[in-house]
Design a protein around this motif. Structure first.
Motif, mmCIF file in Angstrom:
data_model
loop_
_atom_site.group_PDB
_atom_site.id
_atom_site.type_symbol
_atom_site.label_atom_id
_atom_site.label_comp_id
_atom_site.label_asym_id
_atom_site.label_seq_id
_atom_site.Cartn_x
_atom_site.Cartn_y
_atom_site.Cartn_z
ATOM 1 N N LEU A 1 -18.342 36.124 114.348
ATOM 2 C CA LEU A 1 -18.988 37.398 114.050
ATOM 3 C C LEU A 1 -19.706 37.955 115.277
ATOM 4 C CD1 LEU A 1 -20.531 37.073 110.465
ATOM 5 C CD2 LEU A 1 -18.924 38.805 111.258
ATOM 6 N N ALA A 2 -20.352 37.059 116.028
ATOM 7 C CA ALA A 2 -21.023 37.497 117.254
ATOM 8 C C ALA A 2 -20.011 38.085 118.227
ATOM 9 C CB ALA A 2 -21.768 36.320 117.895
ATOM 10 N N PHE A 3 -18.849 37.433 118.359
ATOM 11 C CA PHE A 3 -17.791 37.960 119.223
ATOM 12 C C PHE A 3 -17.274 39.303 118.703
ATOM 13 C CE2 PHE A 3 -16.604 33.463 120.774
ATOM 14 C CZ PHE A 3 -17.369 33.623 121.920
ATOM 15 N N VAL A 4 -17.206 39.436 117.378
ATOM 16 C CA VAL A 4 -16.777 40.706 116.795
ATOM 17 C C VAL A 4 -17.727 41.828 117.199
ATOM 18 C CG1 VAL A 4 -16.717 41.977 114.601
ATOM 19 C CG2 VAL A 4 -15.447 39.853 114.843
ATOM 20 N N PHE A 5 -19.020 41.568 117.080
ATOM 21 C CA PHE A 5 -19.991 42.594 117.472
ATOM 22 C C PHE A 5 -19.934 42.869 118.977
ATOM 23 C CE2 PHE A 5 -22.222 41.063 113.529
ATOM 24 C CZ PHE A 5 -22.016 42.231 112.804
ATOM 25 N N ALA B 1 -13.669 43.247 109.119
ATOM 26 C CA ALA B 1 -12.391 43.855 108.756
ATOM 27 C C ALA B 1 -12.073 45.050 109.650
ATOM 28 C CB ALA B 1 -12.416 44.285 107.291
ATOM 29 N N PHE B 2 -13.100 45.791 110.054
ATOM 30 C CA PHE B 2 -12.880 46.904 110.984
ATOM 31 C C PHE B 2 -12.387 46.398 112.330
ATOM 32 C CE2 PHE B 2 -14.881 49.823 114.211
ATOM 33 C CZ PHE B 2 -13.911 50.817 114.113
ATOM 34 N N ALA B 3 -12.904 45.251 112.749
ATOM 35 C CA ALA B 3 -12.441 44.661 114.008
ATOM 36 C C ALA B 3 -10.965 44.291 113.914
ATOM 37 C CB ALA B 3 -13.287 43.440 114.354
ATOM 38 N N VAL B 4 -10.546 43.785 112.744
ATOM 39 C CA VAL B 4 -9.128 43.483 112.534
ATOM 40 C C VAL B 4 -8.309 44.769 112.628
ATOM 41 C CG1 VAL B 4 -7.411 42.682 110.868
ATOM 42 C CG2 VAL B 4 -9.586 41.468 111.090
ATOM 43 N N LYS B 5 -8.783 45.800 111.985
ATOM 44 C CA LYS B 5 -8.089 47.090 111.986
ATOM 45 C C LYS B 5 -7.976 47.640 113.408
ATOM 46 C CE LYS B 5 -8.281 51.587 109.650
ATOM 47 N NZ LYS B 5 -9.043 52.418 108.666
ATOM 48 N N ARG C 1 -6.347 37.407 121.295
ATOM 49 C CA ARG C 1 -7.635 36.726 121.110
ATOM 50 C C ARG C 1 -8.551 37.565 120.219
ATOM 51 N NH1 ARG C 1 -12.502 37.596 122.920
ATOM 52 N NH2 ARG C 1 -14.031 35.900 123.056
ATOM 53 N N GLU C 2 -8.630 38.860 120.470
ATOM 54 C CA GLU C 2 -9.479 39.727 119.655
ATOM 55 C C GLU C 2 -9.038 39.713 118.200
ATOM 56 O OE1 GLU C 2 -9.892 43.686 121.066
ATOM 57 O OE2 GLU C 2 -10.725 43.101 123.013
ATOM 58 N N LEU C 3 -7.727 39.753 117.978
ATOM 59 C CA LEU C 3 -7.210 39.740 116.611
ATOM 60 C C LEU C 3 -7.532 38.418 115.923
ATOM 61 C CD1 LEU C 3 -5.598 41.002 114.319
ATOM 62 C CD2 LEU C 3 -3.496 40.145 115.401
ATOM 63 N N ALA C 4 -7.364 37.305 116.634
ATOM 64 C CA ALA C 4 -7.646 35.988 116.058
ATOM 65 C C ALA C 4 -9.118 35.853 115.700
ATOM 66 C CB ALA C 4 -7.234 34.889 117.035
ATOM 67 N N VAL C 5 -9.991 36.306 116.600
ATOM 68 C CA VAL C 5 -11.432 36.238 116.354
ATOM 69 C C VAL C 5 -11.800 37.089 115.142
ATOM 70 C CG1 VAL C 5 -13.679 36.967 117.256
ATOM 71 C CG2 VAL C 5 -12.120 35.678 118.712
ATOM 72 N N ALA C 6 -11.263 38.291 115.073
ATOM 73 C CA ALA C 6 -11.578 39.195 113.965
ATOM 74 C C ALA C 6 -11.086 38.624 112.633
ATOM 75 C CB ALA C 6 -10.959 40.561 114.221
ATOM 76 N N LEU C 7 -9.901 38.016 112.639
ATOM 77 C CA LEU C 7 -9.373 37.413 111.412
ATOM 78 C C LEU C 7 -10.230 36.237 110.959
ATOM 79 C CD1 LEU C 7 -5.520 37.500 112.112
ATOM 80 C CD2 LEU C 7 -6.736 38.752 110.311
ATOM 81 N N LEU C 8 -10.637 35.387 111.904
ATOM 82 C CA LEU C 8 -11.489 34.248 111.563
ATOM 83 C C LEU C 8 -12.830 34.717 111.003
ATOM 84 C CD1 LEU C 8 -10.807 31.814 114.552
ATOM 85 C CD2 LEU C 8 -10.207 31.445 112.144
#
Length: 487
Positions: free
Chosen positions: A70-74, A387-391, A408-415
């Motif tokens: 989540l921190a990586f997502v932000f 979910a927005f990060a996945v999108k 990497r961004e997609l994998a992080v967002a999915l996790l």
């Protein structure tokens, strides 16, 4: 709204002075300050009620990885969508429309208000060790005294941010000291035989999966604030510092929280830790070094909690204020005083905290109820942001985005999305239903904002979401009325 010391600064300062912009160090300190509050002092008992050392290690591993995602997502969203301010709320709106964005803003704000109640409950419980009339922070006297403190802080912040800043400068440093001292002293007094006996858990703990699930909401609560830098992203001196501060703050606090939990298992049998009054960290240190340890932690807790309360009150009002500026909340919430304080948003924040404070008197366990409800309310905003990060990762060329996505961004967002979805499951139906009892009536604010703009109240999809939320809220009310679920 606020200043560099509490994590926010006005875009335009009063009297035309240029706004103070926040540095990486200030943003990181704000993240740490927001996360270090009441939760850490309750960790030994919360974990001992559910699991032993093995389960605790697994829980922290899951929470650490999940929250780091989540921190990586932000961090990613701060860089990829620099046009979005106010963090969690802005991401949900950009990804899934105005109504779900409104839900995210309201849920995040409501979680901060309910979280503030845990601070007063824990303060009264701490003092209740020497003043029995305060009980566990849920007696009439405790609620009255908490209410006095609640409105005293309202008046303090209402006067302007300068006075609030003077207090926060002191508590930001002071709150960390007793926690670090606790870890060091617990290591000195560590008993390997007690630790080994606690490793597998007690008879009451149940299966390992059940143990881990039972700790999840506690880990969410203590990590609330990891998104704090993104809430104030519009005030950062450099946009990339928002993500860096989020990750640095998280890693620092994660190490401390996990340490507090694990070392406690080396002091007392987990069945005894589970029976300690909150703040249980004080009881653990008392068993290790004597009465002075309990007093030391109790004083540190009060300082820490008051600082966290200040930071979260400011953060909650900021969310309402920014949402109103974006026409997603009624216009009255966008007003501010000459001292740059969003007074209506601050008043509404204090009022909801007061209502929840009164409700705690009817709960079997006031602190755990407020803690778990805070976590549950936060999960929907977190889930929408992930979910927005996945999108965004799947559609890197979306309007307003900077740069391109990668695997990497997609994998992080999915996790991160899977983690928050698991947390909703771990929360259980009870807290989901209670959350919607708060969510559904809030639609009144959304309707009011739309009417002020002479716009259509709901799109077809928004009408469906509104209907579902009201239906779930009615089920929640019915469940409470029939005793199917209890506070």
């Amino acid at each position: 709204m606020t200043n560099a010391d509490t994590g926010a600064a006005p875009t335009t300062a009063p009297e035309g002075r240029p706004a103070v912009k926040l540095t990486l160090l200030t943003l990181t300190a704000m993240v740490v300050g927001s996360m270090v509050g009441a939760g850490v002092f309750s960790l030994p008992r919360r974990f001992a009620e559910e699991t032993g050392v093995a389960g605790a290690l697994i829980s922290w591993a899951i929470a650490g990885i999940g929250m780091l995602m989540l921190a990586f997502v932000f961090q990613t969203l701060a860089v990829r969508r620099p046009d979005l301010d106010a963090g969690v709320y802005a991401y949900a709106k950009a990804g899934f429309g105005e109504y779900l964005g409104f839900f995210s803003a309201f849920g995040y704000w409501a979680s901060a208000c309910v979280g503030n109640v845990t601070y007063w409950v824990l303060i009264m419980s701490t003092v209740g060790a020497v003043a029995p009339a305060l009980g566990d922070g849920d007696t009439v006297l405790a609620v009255v005294l908490s209410s006095v403190g609640l409105w005293a802080f309202f008046l303090l912040i209402r006067r302007g941010v300068k006075e609030a800043t003077a207090i926060n400068k002191i508590v930001t440093v002071a709150k960390v000291v007793p926690i670090l001292v606790f870890v060091v002293l617990a290591l000195v007094c560590f008993k390997p035989s007690v630790f080994a006996a606690n490793f597998g858990g007690a008879d009451y703990a149940g299966s390992l999966f059940h143990q881990v699930r039972g700790t999840m909401l506690a880990t969410v609560f203590v990590f609330l604030g990891v998104e704090g830098a993104s809430v104030y992203s519009r005030h950062a001196k450099r946009r990339e510092d928002v993500g860096r501060a989020t990750v640095l703050g998280f890693l620092s606090v994660f190490a401390v929280f996990a340490s507090v939990t694990i070392v406690s298992y080396g002091i007392l049998p987990m069945s005894e830790i589970a029976e300690l009054r909150q703040p249980s960290m004080a009881g653990v240190l008392e068993a290790a070094v004597g009465t002075w340890g309990k007093v030391f932690v109790s004083i540190g807790l009060i300082i820490s909690v008051l600082g966290a309360y200040l930071a979260w009150t400011l953060m909650a009002a900021e969310v309402l204020f920014v949402a109103a500026k974006d026409d997603d909340m009624p216009r009255f919430l966008s007003r501010s005083t000459g001292a740059d304080v969003p007074a209506p948003a601050l008043l509404m924040t204090t009022a909801l905290s007061q209502i929840v404070l009164v409700i705690t008197m009817f709960s079997d366990d006031a602190f755990n109820f407020a803690l778990d409800l805070t976590s549950a309310l936060t999960l929907i905003p977190f889930l929408l942001a992930a979910a927005f990060a996945v999108k965004l990762a799947l559609k890197p060329d979306v309007e307003g985005a900077v740069g391109g996505s990668n695997r990497r961004e997609l994998a992080v967002a999915l996790l991160a999305t899977l983690y928050t979805a698991f947390l909703l499951y771990a929360a259980g139906l009870k807290y989901v239903l209670v959350s919607f009892i708060l969510y559904a009536p809030a639609t009144f604010l959304f309707v009011k904002a739309r009417r002020e703009q002479n716009r259509r109240l709901f799109s077809p999809m928004e009408a469906v979401i509104c209907t579902v939320s009201i239906a779930v809220a009615l089920v929640g009310v019915l469940a409470l009325a029939t005793g199917w679920i209890e506070l």
